[in-house]
Design an enzyme around this catalytic site. Structure first.
Site, PDB file in Angstrom:
ATOM      1  N   ARG A 130      -5.044   8.905  21.988  1.00  0.00           N
ATOM      2  CA  ARG A 130      -4.508   9.361  20.703  1.00  0.00           C
ATOM      3  C   ARG A 130      -5.093  10.702  20.294  1.00  0.00           C
ATOM      4  NH1 ARG A 130      -1.673   8.216  16.216  1.00  0.00           N
ATOM      5  NH2 ARG A 130      -2.816   9.229  14.532  1.00  0.00           N
ATOM      6  N   ILE A 147       0.815  -1.221   0.000  1.00  0.00           N
ATOM      7  CA  ILE A 147       0.000   0.000   0.000  1.00  0.00           C
ATOM      8  C   ILE A 147       0.847   1.270   0.000  1.00  0.00           C
ATOM      9  CG2 ILE A 147      -1.942   1.157   1.169  1.00  0.00           C
ATOM     10  CD1 ILE A 147      -2.566  -1.593  -0.114  1.00  0.00           C
ATOM     11  N   CYS A 165      -3.229  -2.367   4.472  1.00  0.00           N
ATOM     12  CA  CYS A 165      -2.897  -0.939   4.553  1.00  0.00           C
ATOM     13  C   CYS A 165      -1.379  -0.806   4.548  1.00  0.00           C
ATOM     14  CB  CYS A 165      -3.529  -0.351   5.825  1.00  0.00           C
ATOM     15  SG  CYS A 165      -3.491   1.456   5.892  1.00  0.00           S
ATOM     16  N   HIS A 205      -2.538  -4.464  11.266  1.00  0.00           N
ATOM     17  CA  HIS A 205      -2.608  -3.830  12.578  1.00  0.00           C
ATOM     18  C   HIS A 205      -2.043  -4.711  13.679  1.00  0.00           C
ATOM     19  CE1 HIS A 205      -5.573  -1.765  10.084  1.00  0.00           C
ATOM     20  NE2 HIS A 205      -5.147  -0.694  10.724  1.00  0.00           N
TER      21      HIS A 205
HETATM   22  N1  GLN Z   1       0.045   5.005   1.381  1.00  0.00           N
HETATM   23  C1  GLN Z   1      -0.224   5.081   2.777  1.00  0.00           C
HETATM   24  C2  GLN Z   1       0.638   4.081   3.520  1.00  0.00           C
HETATM   25  O1  GLN Z   1       0.928   3.058   2.963  1.00  0.00           O
HETATM   26  C3  GLN Z   1      -1.654   4.800   3.081  1.00  0.00           C
HETATM   27  C4  GLN Z   1      -1.939   4.955   4.541  1.00  0.00           C
HETATM   28  C5  GLN Z   1      -3.381   4.862   4.884  1.00  0.00           C
HETATM   29  O2  GLN Z   1      -4.162   4.393   4.106  1.00  0.00           O
HETATM   30  N2  GLN Z   1      -3.756   5.311   6.036  1.00  0.00           N
HETATM   31  O3  GLN Z   1       1.004   4.290   4.657  1.00  0.00           O
HETATM   32 ZN    ZN Z   2      -5.064   2.352   4.631  1.00  0.00          ZN
END
Ligand code: GLN
Ligand code: ZN
Length: 758
Positions: free
Chosen positions: A516, A432, A728, A696
């Site tokens: 947070r 990502i 992610c 996560h």
């Molecule tokens: N490109 C971002 C990453 O890889 C995307 C982060 C996100 O979606 N919060 O960290």
């Molecule tokens: Zn993300």
């Protein structure tokens, strides 16, 4: 005129609660010390509000973690698994908030969700057949007495029963109606208790009343309050709504035996209309939310006073109030030392909003308010020429033509061209964007920010990280590479720093969830790209490999949604201004030889209006075009990706497809994958990469697990349209688990691919 505050920021002026809580979690301070910090914060908040002469000051607006969680505990809605840990009250509470892993057991946290249309997140209460709702805690009473001892008669605030039941999650086939009787009794007892303690007013927060309500919802609210208000005795009850108007239940609410009703005149587009059309009972008090609790700009006194005058034509008893809790704005401007005074004069954070309430309470009573010093000073801010205005940008937006929002040729044709251009295998693998932000990466950034090293030295390090990252991905065998995002730690700040019109604060933190906090940058003026932002990093990464490296940008809607927006121009105009800036970056990346560009829209859904009828006219009608504006100028063979951090977009699936990206990746491993059905049924054209593992957690997914996930996806998604990627970005992960997970991911893709061809 009297004034009121719905709630005050509770993490402390310099995030004292955050630091104390985190120390407590790490075992570095005792419970007594944590409680002491909490008491100091409450005391200071009350003192400040008193100093500014606020008439209705809230208590119980403090929370160690979250107000919904406080309410769940107060109502005895503590699931068995937490009770079984046999921890004390506060630790049970934290176990619900954060999960618990230790001697007493191993339980996950309650789910967390976005609080209406804010960036705040609440803990979702869980109700099941064994839940016995009953008043079981003392927090609101303790805090009320605490304030009383300090000489303040506060109005205690509690989340109301309707919002509580609407937001709770029901297990074991239970439903809201199963709990109404007990919840009425519990809220009744709360009122009786407050009467005994000498409270004059009690505030029930009911933001759920501003959502689209069905007949059943209205009945539920009516039944609940009919039951509760019978028990109110001499205590006055304020029904507090916010984040919109209560058009579906305004008349119903007026008929109920409330003593005060709080309405939002800022976000409630129809609030004034409702008051005009149906009037307002003269025996009740209207708490008019006119001081914006969500944004950081000064109120325009003249406009506020005129609005109050208008309201007073329909309501006899009006109290000037905030539009929602001030929890959603930073604490005070007092610590902002670097802001240009010409900029700073436009802002009012929580403490400064108290001053506004104070001044406006007086001004509204003056016949000649226009000539009062406070009003004159205030008007000066609004009448002067403002910094960072850019007529060129304004014109550019005004002159955007239709074709700037349409990419040609159409997607199906592009996808064919791109298949040939890239020659990727089926089920191509990618990530990502970000790779682990190690100590080294963070140190490099800190050194640069502190001025220990110059830009050249900083970049040299970043380039070294990029090189390592590319080599690693080649070694693992990923098909579409990324540069790793070592030059940024924040998806918005990094871009904002390269855009004219943005200003940044030092201490303006806002609670996002629990401990947070986020520090959103502020859109102050017209947005314009100052210089290429990512081009040299991406171009360098691409120079190291023959495989395609994805350029990595944040989209205009996400940049806007994670900033404090202006109030003098529309959200649409801001989104288009940012869109043009990102478009320039996209075209520069393309020119530099980047053939795949990802534009993240992690926060696209965040500001979807609360009411369905507002989705298009208020939001999607410009949000989706703003995204298209970024990429419509690229060549057919350039592939545009986007990414979203969630998968619950069934409701707006056509709009997501309408963003006209070539590929979208999204979170999927933790969700129930109903999105795959929606994709199948809607004839979704965009190629998709549903995340195959959860980033996560440090857990490494096995090859078999990923194979299984892919096989499941292939039952719903065309094999020519499926991508393989994590959920992610990997920035919060460590290197060992990232390497291991990605290796397994690539291996799983190979295995499934080979099954496909035979
Ligand atoms: N490109 C971002 C990453 O890889 C995307 C982060 C996100 O979606 N919060 O960290
Ligand atoms: Zn993300």
């Amino acid at each position: 005129m009297y004034n009121a505050v719905i709630g005050f920021p509770r993490v402390g002026k310099l995030r004292e609660l955050k630091f104390a809580s985190e120390k407590y979690f790490r075992g570095e301070v005792s419970k007594t010390e944590l409680k002491k910090t909490a008491l100091e914060i409450r005391t200071e908040n009350w003192k400040r509000q008193k100093e500014y002469g606020i008439h209705y000051i809230s208590s119980n607006d403090f929370s160690y973690y979250d107000g919904m969680l406080d309410t769940a505990v107060l109502l005895n809605a503590v699931p068995e698994c937490y009770k079984k840990l046999h921890l004390d009250e506060l630790d049970t509470y934290f176990a619900m908030a954060r999960g618990y892993q230790g001697e007493a057991g191993d339980v996950p946290a309650l789910a967390m969700k976005k609080w209406f249309n804010t960036n705040y997140h609440y803990m979702v209460p869980e109700l099941d057949a064994s839940t016995k709702i009953a008043l079981s805690g003392t927090k609101p009473f303790d805090e009320f007495l605490e304030a009383k001892e300090q000489g303040l008669l506060t109005k205690p605030v509690i989340i109301g029963p309707f919002t509580f039941l609407k937001l709770a999650r029901y297990q074991a086939r239970t439903k809201a109606a199963d709990f109404t009787k007990d919840i009425c009794a519990a809220y009744g007892t709360i009122l009786t208790k407050f009467q005994e303690l000498g409270a004059e007013w009690v505030q029930f927060d009911e933001p759920a009343l501003v959502t689209d309500m069905t007949k059943d919802d209205i009945n539920l609210a009516e039944n609940l309050y009919n039951g509760i208000l019978q028990q109110k005795g001499s205590v006055k009850v304020l029904l507090q709504t916010y984040f919109g108007d209560i058009r579906d239940c305004y008349e119903t609410v007026l008929k109920l035996d409330f003593d005060g009703i709080g309405l939002d005149f800022i976000e409630g587009r129809k609030t004034m209309e409702l008051v005009k059309q149906y009037g307002f009972p003269k025996e009740k008090v209207l708490f008019a939310g006119i001081i914006n609790g969500k944004n950081i700009w000064k109120s325009n006194y003249k406009k506020v006073i005129e609005q109050i005058k208008e309201i007073k034509e329909y309501a006899e008893n009006v109290v000037l109030s905030t539009s929602c809790s001030l929890l959603h704005v930073p604490y005070t401007l007092a610590y902002e030392e670097k802001l240009n005074p010409k900029v700073k004069q436009y802002f009012a954070f929580a403490v400064e909003k108290l001053l506004e309430l104070q001044e406006l309470s007086v001004l509204t009573e003056c016949d000649d308010y226009n000539n009062e010093k406070e009003c004159v000073n205030n008007q000066q801010v609004f009448e002067q020429e403002r910094l960072y205005q850019d007529i060129e940008v304004k014109n550019q937006v005004a002159n955007l033509s239709e074709d700037m929002f349409v990419r040609t040729p159409e997607r199906k044709q592009r996808q064919e061209i791109q298949k040939k251009t890239f020659g990727l295998p089926s089920l191509p693998t990618t990530t990502i964007g970000s790779f682990p932000q190690t100590q080294e990466v963070k140190r490099n950034r800190t050194n640069y920010k502190r001025g220990n090293i110059d830009k050249a030295a900083y970049d040299k390090q970043v380039f070294a990280f990029i090189k390592e990252c590319i080599e690693k991905q080649e070694e693992i065998g990923i098909d579409v590479l990324v540069h790793g995002e070592y030059e940024r730690n924040d998806m918005v700040e990094f871009f904002g720093e390269n855009l004219a019109g943005y200003v940044f604060t030092e201490k303006a933190w806002v609670q996002s969830y629990g401990t947070r906090c986020v520090k959103p940058p502020i859109i102050f003026g017209d947005i314009k790209r100052i210089r290429p932002i990512t081009v040299e990093y991406s171009a360098y990464a691409q120079s190291l490999t023959d495989k395609p490296v994805k350029g990595m940008l944040t989209g205009p809607v996400t940049i806007l949604n994670w900033s404090f927006p202006r109030e003098d121009i529309s959200l649409k105009e801001m989104a288009y201004q940012i869109g043009i800036a990102i478009r320039e970056e996209v075209l520069d990346l393309e020119k530099a030889g980047i053939s795949i560009i990802q534009i993240d829209e992690a926060a696209l859904k965040e500001k979807l209006p609360i009411r369905k009828s507002d989705w298009y006219c208020e939001y999607l009608e410009w949000a989706i075009p703003a995204f298209r504006l970024c990429h419509s100028g690229v060549k057919p063979e350039t592939q545009i990706h986007t990414h979203m951090c969630y998968s619950e977009f069934n409701d707006i699936i056509h709009d997501i497809d309408n963003m006209d990206a070539d590929v979208i990746s999204f979170e999927a491993s933790r969700s129930k994958l109903t999105i795959l059905d929606a994709i199948q049924e809607s004839g979704f054209e965009t190629e998709v990469g549903p995340g195959v593992y959860d980033i996560h957690s440090p857990r490494v997914p096995s090859v078999d697990e990923i194979v299984e996930a892919l096989q499941k996806m292939l039952t719903k998604i065309d094999k020519n349209k499926l991508w393989v990627n994590p959920d992610c970005g990997l920035k919060t992960r460590g290197i060992p688990e990232t390497d291991a997970s990605l290796k397994n991911m690539v291996e799983a893709a190979r295995r499934v691919r080979s099954q496909l061809s035979c």
